[in-house]
Design an enzyme around this catalytic site. Structure first.
Site, PDB file in Angstrom:
ATOM      1  N   SER A 272      85.854 -65.622 -46.205  1.00 39.25           N
ATOM      2  CA  SER A 272      85.713 -67.088 -46.756  1.00 39.25           C
ATOM      3  C   SER A 272      86.410 -67.784 -47.701  1.00 39.25           C
ATOM      4  CB  SER A 272      84.127 -67.194 -46.795  1.00 39.25           C
ATOM      5  OG  SER A 272      84.043 -66.596 -48.115  1.00 39.25           O
TER       6      SER A 272
ATOM      7  N   HIS B 266      81.382 -66.469 -41.525  1.00 41.03           N
ATOM      8  CA  HIS B 266      82.056 -67.758 -41.597  1.00 41.03           C
ATOM      9  C   HIS B 266      82.823 -67.867 -40.113  1.00 41.03           C
ATOM     10  CE1 HIS B 266      81.503 -68.683 -45.658  1.00 41.03           C
ATOM     11  NE2 HIS B 266      81.536 -67.364 -45.886  1.00 41.03           N
TER      12      HIS B 266
ATOM     13  N   LYS C 221      75.152 -71.811 -42.205  1.00 44.78           N
ATOM     14  CA  LYS C 221      76.640 -72.656 -42.284  1.00 44.78           C
ATOM     15  C   LYS C 221      76.704 -73.081 -40.969  1.00 44.78           C
ATOM     16  CE  LYS C 221      77.528 -69.155 -46.060  1.00 44.78           C
ATOM     17  NZ  LYS C 221      78.091 -68.068 -46.675  1.00 44.78           N
TER      18      LYS C 221
HETATM   19  C1  LIG Z   1      77.359 -66.980 -47.535  1.00 44.75           C
HETATM   20  C2  LIG Z   1      77.640 -65.445 -47.212  1.00 44.75           C
HETATM   21  C3  LIG Z   1      76.911 -64.656 -46.707  1.00 44.75           C
HETATM   22  C4  LIG Z   1      75.080 -64.975 -46.935  1.00 44.75           C
HETATM   23  O1  LIG Z   1      74.822 -65.824 -45.892  1.00 44.75           O
HETATM   24  P1  LIG Z   1      73.568 -66.962 -46.618  1.00 44.75           P
HETATM   25  O2  LIG Z   1      72.914 -67.354 -45.290  1.00 44.75           O
HETATM   26  O3  LIG Z   1      74.164 -68.093 -46.973  1.00 44.75           O
HETATM   27  O4  LIG Z   1      72.508 -66.096 -47.485  1.00 44.75           O
HETATM   28  C5  LIG Z   1      77.014 -63.611 -46.282  1.00 44.75           C
HETATM   29  N1  LIG Z   1      78.206 -62.971 -46.192  1.00 44.75           N
HETATM   30  C6  LIG Z   1      79.198 -63.848 -46.300  1.00 44.75           C
HETATM   31  C7  LIG Z   1      80.706 -63.426 -45.930  1.00 44.75           C
HETATM   32  C8  LIG Z   1      78.964 -65.277 -47.010  1.00 44.75           C
HETATM   33  O5  LIG Z   1      79.948 -65.961 -47.087  1.00 44.75           O
END
Ligand SMILES: *Cc1c(COP(=O)(O)O)cnc(C)c1O
Length: 404
Positions: free
Chosen positions: A189, A217, A248
């Site tokens: 990400s 992502h 996301k």
């Molecule tokens: C944001 C993120 C998470 C966590 O996900 P959330 O639902 O925001 O807790 C896990 N892995 C990666 C690579 C992330 O960027």
């Protein structure tokens, strides 16, 4: 013992390094995202454009999502009322797990209250269940995976980012009978690059290892049905466990894994982070269901996002801005210094109404501090042209062009 001195000096260290975190106070304008209001000043809320949201496809304001959440709220009320085991297993949860299992071509799926918890709980539990397991972790894996691996108590081998030769070297060095798990992400990400999934699965086959892929992502955004890079590359059936977020691209909140029934059954039965917590509100789950179902059949948002990202990358490159070599929807601009990154971000917000958060250590390695832009279907070309103009002015004003 002077406790407050210790706490204060911990904070002072962050100020000295220029990476003390300031949260920007905003409200997003439903129906007009990425437009938002910022509460930083004294003259009431100021209009801004958000450039760093992980609501990548603006599904958080999609009419179907809003309608489903309203309907659920009026039908069943606000919360779930319990853990999954004790009163909190709503029909929405059951439906969503079936939908997610189908999305990733797996037998089953399991919901968590966030993607972070899904990684932490699943990796920690898997490592505890498999006796003598060795976990192979890409060096750029997310903090939640690292926490899960640490809490598993397993031996950990870190392989250089996306370096298959190094991964193979580490795999070959272990006892061939030891249980092995390879943990990695599909889209990274912060750099916006992609893992060689089939090649990793080839190594997993060769060394009889399980695979764990964080598609946080990528879900919603890649593949004909939004199943992520494993969907795009037709690799889903080769992976043991696929993990994703609902917060996301799906625009709401929550996390999940998808895998064989027996693996989901083990995590469901043994993972404290799944068991001992109130299940997601049915209102949230109803919104996610609408979002996942919509993105399974609509590629419009995905296509528009890809076009926006390509346009912005080209626009930055044409202006001589140090855009990083991303192959995805993520558009990172390298700054290389935390103080400078914060300064650019402050000027953008104060003078141009542009909100982009500086990304600092420990989210990225020291010396690679950056601004990370996430254009989506709702960012227009005019907005992107204005952004490039603003950045060009700032780069000239701070004389960054030579430095970069
Ligand atoms: C944001 C993120 C998470 C966590 O996900 P959330 O639902 O925001 O807790 C896990 N892995 C990666 C690579 C992330 O960027």
């Amino acid at each position: 013992m002077d406790y407050s001195k210790i706490f204060n000096s911990a904070i002072d260290r962050l100020h000295e390094e220029g990476r003390y975190r300031v949260f920007i106070d905003i409200l997003r304008n439903k129906g007009a995202f990425p437009n938002a209001r910022c509460f930083a000043g004294h003259n009431g809320p100021k209009p801004i454009t958000v450039w760093c949201s992980n609501d990548y496809l603006a599904m958080g304001q999609h009419p179907k999502v809003i309608a489903a959440m309203e309907e659920a709220l009026y039908d069943v009320g606000a919360g779930s009322g319990g853990t999954r085991n004790i009163g909190g297993n709503t029909h929405y949860h059951v439906d969503l797990e079936a939908e997610l299992a189908d999305l990733h071509q797996k037998e089953a799926a399991l919901l968590f209250t966030s993607g972070y918890i899904s990684n932490e709980a699943t990796l920690a539990t898997l490592g505890k269940i498999l006796p003598g397991c060795v976990i192979f972790s890409d060096e750029l894996n997310h903090a939640s995976m690292i926490a899960g691996i640490r809490n598993s108590g397993c031996e950990k081998r870190v392989w250089r980012h996306n370096d298959l030769a190094h991964l193979e070297e580490l795999l070959a060095a272990e006892d061939s009978d030891a249980p092995k798990l390879i943990a990695f992400e599909s889209v990274y990400s912060m750099d916006g690059d992609v893992a060689p999934i089939h090649a990793i699965c080839d190594l997993a086959d060769k060394y009889n290892a399980l695979t764990y892929c964080d598609e946080v992502h990528a879900v919603g955004m890649y593949g004909p049905r939004g199943g992520g890079i494993t969907d795009r590359d037709a690799a889903a059936p080769r992976l043991t466990i696929i993990e994703g977020t609902l917060g996301k691209a799906f625009g709401v909140m929550g996390g999940y894994i998808a895998a064989d029934q027996v693996i989901v059954d083990v995590i469901r039965s043994y993972a404290p982070g799944f068991i001992f917590t109130t299940s997601l509100s049915p209102v949230l789950v109803a919104g996610v269901l609408a979002s996942v179902r919509h993105l399974k059949s609509s590629s419009e948002e995905r296509d528009a996002q890809q076009h926006a990202a390509a346009y912005l990358k080209q626009s930055f490159a044409d202006a001589g801005l140090p855009v990083m070599n991303s192959t995805t929807h993520i558009v990172p601009l390298m700054v290389g210094d935390p103080v400078r990154a914060k300064r650019i971000s402050d000027i953008l917000l104060a003078e141009y109404g542009v909100y982009v958060q500086p990304i600092n250590y420990p989210t990225v390695p020291r010396g690679t501090e950056r601004l990370r832009f996430t254009p989506g279907p709702a960012h227009t070309r005019e907005m992107m042209d204005e952004l490039t103009k603003a950045l060009t002015e700032i780069w000239d004003r701070l004389e960054l062009r030579k430095a970069a």
